[in-house]
Each structure stands twice: as structure tokens, then as C-alpha cells.
Design a protein around this motif. Structure first.
Motif, PDB file in Angstrom:
ATOM      1  N   GLN A 136       0.832  -1.197   0.000  1.00 29.77           N
ATOM      2  CA  GLN A 136       0.000   0.000   0.000  1.00 29.77           C
ATOM      3  C   GLN A 136       0.868   1.249   0.000  1.00 29.77           C
ATOM      4  O   GLN A 136       0.613   2.191  -0.739  1.00 29.77           O
ATOM      5  N   VAL A 137       1.914   1.275   0.815  1.00 36.78           N
ATOM      6  CA  VAL A 137       2.829   2.415   0.891  1.00 36.78           C
ATOM      7  C   VAL A 137       3.560   2.587  -0.437  1.00 36.78           C
ATOM      8  O   VAL A 137       3.691   3.700  -0.947  1.00 36.78           O
ATOM      9  N   ILE A 138       4.054   1.482  -0.984  1.00 39.77           N
ATOM     10  CA  ILE A 138       4.790   1.541  -2.251  1.00 39.77           C
ATOM     11  C   ILE A 138       3.909   2.035  -3.380  1.00 39.77           C
ATOM     12  O   ILE A 138       4.335   2.875  -4.186  1.00 39.77           O
ATOM     13  N   SER A 139       2.683   1.548  -3.446  1.00 34.63           N
ATOM     14  CA  SER A 139       1.797   1.947  -4.532  1.00 34.63           C
ATOM     15  C   SER A 139       1.330   3.393  -4.396  1.00 34.63           C
ATOM     16  O   SER A 139       0.929   4.004  -5.385  1.00 34.63           O
ATOM     17  N   ALA A 140       1.403   3.963  -3.204  1.00 31.19           N
ATOM     18  CA  ALA A 140       1.010   5.359  -2.994  1.00 31.19           C
ATOM     19  C   ALA A 140       2.061   6.319  -3.536  1.00 31.19           C
ATOM     20  O   ALA A 140       1.772   7.492  -3.773  1.00 31.19           O
ATOM     21  N   HIS A 141       3.281   5.827  -3.732  1.00 34.17           N
ATOM     22  CA  HIS A 141       4.356   6.696  -4.219  1.00 34.17           C
ATOM     23  C   HIS A 141       4.532   6.527  -5.668  1.00 34.17           C
ATOM     24  O   HIS A 141       4.786   6.204  -6.522  1.00 34.17           O
TER      25      HIS A 141
END
Length: 105
Positions: free
Chosen positions: A100-105
Motif C-alpha cells: 500500500q505504501v509503495i503503490s502510494a508513491h
């Protein structure tokens, strides 16, 4: 029976392959939406639920009996299985949170 070459490595590879299949199985059961909104209780519960596999299949196949009942310390073996499968569920949660964190960036 004498040990065979690479049996330990093969066993661990199979173990991790089953873990990967179970992770994809969670997506199949609850849908890929949990990757966008990871739920701690869901993944922890799923991880603990996967302990059914070693209790019902692996341990009896290895001659340890259902839920390790033929081991010297069955409750210790059961507790270790529950803890490690709970950690598997925790890892699923952390992995989905990281995605989720990776896809937000």
C-alpha cells in the motif's frame, strides 16, 4: 531412513511455496481489496487458521500424529505451530501494508 541430498533445501522451498500459495489464497477468499486496506485481524486470523494444514496433514504424514500428539511435548509443538502461523499472518499484514505504501508513491 538415511538423509538424502538437498532434502532440507527442498523441504524449505516447498514450505515457502505453500506459504505463497496461501497468501494468494487469501486474495481469492477475500478479494484483492485487502491489499489496499489491510486488516490486521483478518490477516492474523487467516495465518492462525492455516495451522490446520500441519495439524491435519503434515504432522500425521511425518508420523507425529494429529496435531503432534505423538511428540514428546505435544502442547509445545502445537503452541510453536500457532505462534509461527500467527507470524505468517502478521507477515501478510506487513506485506500488504508495505504494498500500500509503495503503490502510494
Amino acid at each position: 531412513m538415511p538423509p538424502r541430498g538437498f532434502e532440507t533445501a527442498l523441504g524449505w522451498m516447498f514450505h515457502y511455496a505453500v506459504g505463497g500459495a496461501l497468501a494468494f489464497g487469501l486474495c481469492g477468499i477475500v478479494g484483492a481489496g485487502w491489499l489496499q486496506a489491510p486488516a490486521f485481524g483478518l490477516t492474523l486470523g487467516y495465518g492462525v487458521l492455516t495451522v490446520v494444514l500441519p495439524f491435519c496433514l503434515l504432522q500425521p504424514a511425518m508420523g507425529l500424529g494429529f496435531a503432534a500428539r505423538k511428540t514428546a511435548f505435544p502442547w509445545r509443538a502445537r503452541l510453536n505451530s500457532l505462534i509461527t502461523h500467527g507470524l505468517f499472518g502478521f507477515g501478510l499484514f506487513l506485506g500488504s501494508a508495505l504494498l500500500q505504501v509503495i503503490s502510494a508513491h
